[in-house]
Design a protein around this motif. Structure first.
Motif, PDB file in Angstrom:
ATOM      1  N   VAL A 181       0.827  -1.210   0.000  1.00 17.79           N
ATOM      2  CA  VAL A 181       0.000   0.000   0.000  1.00 17.79           C
ATOM      3  C   VAL A 181       0.863   1.263   0.000  1.00 17.79           C
ATOM      4  N   ASN A 182       1.996   1.208   0.642  1.00 15.99           N
ATOM      5  CA  ASN A 182       2.900   2.364   0.669  1.00 15.99           C
ATOM      6  C   ASN A 182       3.485   2.668  -0.703  1.00 15.99           C
ATOM      7  N   LYS A 183       3.775   1.631  -1.471  1.00 13.69           N
ATOM      8  CA  LYS A 183       4.456   1.831  -2.754  1.00 13.69           C
ATOM      9  C   LYS A 183       3.502   1.911  -3.947  1.00 13.69           C
ATOM     10  N   CYS A 184       2.409   1.183  -3.888  1.00 21.56           N
ATOM     11  CA  CYS A 184       1.452   1.195  -5.006  1.00 21.56           C
ATOM     12  C   CYS A 184       0.384   2.246  -4.722  1.00 21.56           C
ATOM     13  N   ARG A 185       0.674   3.472  -5.048  1.00 17.03           N
ATOM     14  CA  ARG A 185      -0.173   4.590  -4.655  1.00 17.03           C
ATOM     15  C   ARG A 185      -1.469   4.676  -5.459  1.00 17.03           C
ATOM     16  N   LYS A 186      -1.579   3.903  -6.549  1.00 19.42           N
ATOM     17  CA  LYS A 186      -2.815   3.886  -7.333  1.00 19.42           C
ATOM     18  C   LYS A 186      -3.737   2.741  -6.926  1.00 19.42           C
ATOM     19  N   LEU A 187      -3.340   1.986  -5.920  1.00 18.46           N
ATOM     20  CA  LEU A 187      -4.115   0.826  -5.493  1.00 18.46           C
ATOM     21  C   LEU A 187      -5.490   1.248  -4.986  1.00 18.46           C
ATOM     22  N   GLU A 188      -6.536   0.629  -5.536  1.00 22.13           N
ATOM     23  CA  GLU A 188      -7.915   0.971  -5.181  1.00 22.13           C
ATOM     24  C   GLU A 188      -8.575  -0.069  -4.288  1.00 22.13           C
ATOM     25  N   SER A 189      -8.229  -1.343  -4.470  1.00 21.22           N
ATOM     26  CA  SER A 189      -8.880  -2.369  -3.652  1.00 21.22           C
ATOM     27  C   SER A 189      -7.993  -3.580  -3.420  1.00 21.22           C
ATOM     28  N   ILE A 190      -8.200  -4.217  -2.267  1.00 14.86           N
ATOM     29  CA  ILE A 190      -7.519  -5.451  -1.896  1.00 14.86           C
ATOM     30  C   ILE A 190      -8.573  -6.450  -1.438  1.00 14.86           C
ATOM     31  N   ASN A 191      -8.579  -7.629  -2.039  1.00 12.97           N
ATOM     32  CA  ASN A 191      -9.430  -8.709  -1.546  1.00 12.97           C
ATOM     33  C   ASN A 191      -8.580  -9.536  -0.593  1.00 12.97           C
ATOM     34  N   PHE A 202      -5.488  -3.782   8.843  1.00 13.30           N
ATOM     35  CA  PHE A 202      -6.355  -3.157   7.840  1.00 13.30           C
ATOM     36  C   PHE A 202      -6.666  -1.708   8.193  1.00 13.30           C
ATOM     37  N   ILE A 203      -6.804  -1.439   9.476  1.00 15.21           N
ATOM     38  CA  ILE A 203      -7.020  -0.059   9.915  1.00 15.21           C
ATOM     39  C   ILE A 203      -5.803   0.783   9.554  1.00 15.21           C
ATOM     40  N   GLY A 204      -4.632   0.199   9.739  1.00 14.79           N
ATOM     41  CA  GLY A 204      -3.395   0.897   9.379  1.00 14.79           C
ATOM     42  C   GLY A 204      -3.295   1.167   7.890  1.00 14.79           C
ATOM     43  N   LEU A 205      -3.758   0.219   7.079  1.00 12.29           N
ATOM     44  CA  LEU A 205      -3.738   0.412   5.627  1.00 12.29           C
ATOM     45  C   LEU A 205      -4.634   1.564   5.217  1.00 12.29           C
ATOM     46  N   LEU A 206      -5.775   1.694   5.883  1.00 13.14           N
ATOM     47  CA  LEU A 206      -6.697   2.790   5.579  1.00 13.14           C
ATOM     48  C   LEU A 206      -6.126   4.135   6.038  1.00 13.14           C
ATOM     49  N   THR A 207      -5.282   4.088   7.024  1.00  8.14           N
ATOM     50  CA  THR A 207      -4.597   5.320   7.449  1.00  8.14           C
ATOM     51  C   THR A 207      -3.644   5.794   6.359  1.00  8.14           C
ATOM     52  N   SER A 209      -3.913   4.900   3.074  1.00  9.35           N
ATOM     53  CA  SER A 209      -4.699   5.189   1.877  1.00  9.35           C
ATOM     54  C   SER A 209      -6.184   5.154   2.237  1.00  9.35           C
ATOM     55  N   PRO A 210      -6.743   6.281   2.660  1.00 14.86           N
ATOM     56  CA  PRO A 210      -8.142   6.325   3.136  1.00 14.86           C
ATOM     57  C   PRO A 210      -9.181   5.849   2.127  1.00 14.86           C
ATOM     58  N   ALA A 211      -8.895   5.993   0.832  1.00 17.54           N
ATOM     59  CA  ALA A 211      -9.872   5.600  -0.196  1.00 17.54           C
ATOM     60  C   ALA A 211      -9.792   4.118  -0.552  1.00 17.54           C
ATOM     61  N   LEU A 212      -8.849   3.408   0.026  1.00 13.19           N
ATOM     62  CA  LEU A 212      -8.653   2.000  -0.288  1.00 13.19           C
ATOM     63  C   LEU A 212      -9.868   1.164   0.126  1.00 13.19           C
ATOM     64  N   LYS A 213     -10.310   0.280  -0.781  1.00 10.01           N
ATOM     65  CA  LYS A 213     -11.400  -0.638  -0.478  1.00 10.01           C
ATOM     66  C   LYS A 213     -10.811  -1.989  -0.069  1.00 10.01           C
ATOM     67  N   ILE A 214     -11.166  -2.441   1.110  1.00  8.63           N
ATOM     68  CA  ILE A 214     -10.701  -3.731   1.603  1.00  8.63           C
ATOM     69  C   ILE A 214     -11.885  -4.689   1.587  1.00  8.63           C
TER      70      ILE A 214
END
Length: 224
Positions: A181-191, A202-207, A209-214
């Motif tokens: 998530v730190n390096k792929c700044r265009k990442l939109e979603s993770i399954n 997962f909370i840390g990932l949203l911190t 990248s707030p728009a990230l869909k998990i």
């Protein structure tokens, strides 16, 4: 009858390569393509040109191995999407196959790759392939035994990545996800279904990248 058969063969032989390639491009059965390729030199060239025009290849539902997949992909110069999921008959793709695929001309132009459920591959083969898939936007690598080593290669090699499926990737840790998530700044979603990482990750990932869909969303219900 012999003369009639000869006439028919002559008429088929007069078909231009472009028309043959178009006809072969409509064939979805890889076994049929292989048989057509063995008819004569002209048909073999027609099959090659039909593969060169394809933008998508899916081996879903086919019993394939390293050699058969590589042989087809090497001729698919214009390929944009490659799907090699586990089939009900058992797709025998290994690290050797991924290494051979990485040498294909189309790999650097692929925007979508699915290796879903391929239990015969490891970080070694995934790293060889993904390190050359620099245009990748969508990656499905769920159901495999990859580790953070693969996540590191993905993070370093795929700056355009938008979606990734890590369904059931039990060996990927919080560190691997955070790096991605730190390096792929265009990442939109993770399954992340079935992954063995804590909710705090997962909370840390949203911190980051707030728009990230998990996905699935139910995984975050405990955080609300």
């Amino acid at each position: 009858m012999r003369g009639g058969g000869g006439k028919e063969e002559a008429e088929i032989d007069r078909l231009p390569i472009d028309l043959l390639a178009h006809i072969f491009s409509l064939i979805t059965c890889f076994n049929d393509l292989a048989q057509a390729s063995g008819v004569c030199r002209k048909w073999r060239q027609g099959v090659k040109e039909s593969l060169a025009r394809k933008e998508k290849l899916s081996f879903a539902g086919w019993e394939m191995d390293d050699e058969s997949v590589t042989r087809l992909v090497l001729h698919a110069y214009g390929l944009k999407e490659l799907c090699i999921p586990r089939s009900c008959w058992g797709c025998q793709i290994t690290d050797h196959g991924l290494d051979q695929l990485s040498k294909a001309k189309c790999i650097s132009n692929l925007v979508s790759i699915s290796l879903w459920g391929l239990t015969g591959i490891t970080d070694k083969g995934v790293g060889q392939l993904i390190s050359r898939a620099t245009s990748l936007q969508h990656l499905n690598i769920g159901g495999t035994f990859i580790t953070d080593a693969s996540m590191s290669v993905i993070a370093d090699s795929c700056p355009h990545l938008k979606t990734i499926v890590l369904w059931g990737c039990h060996h990927v840790t919080e560190d691997g996800l955070t790096l991605l998530v730190n390096k792929c700044r265009k990442l939109e979603s993770i399954n992340a279904w079935g992954m063995r990482v804590p909710l705090d990750c997962f909370i840390g990932l949203l911190t980051i990248s707030p728009a990230l869909k998990i996905l699935p969303k139910e995984m975050l219900l405990g955080a609300e």
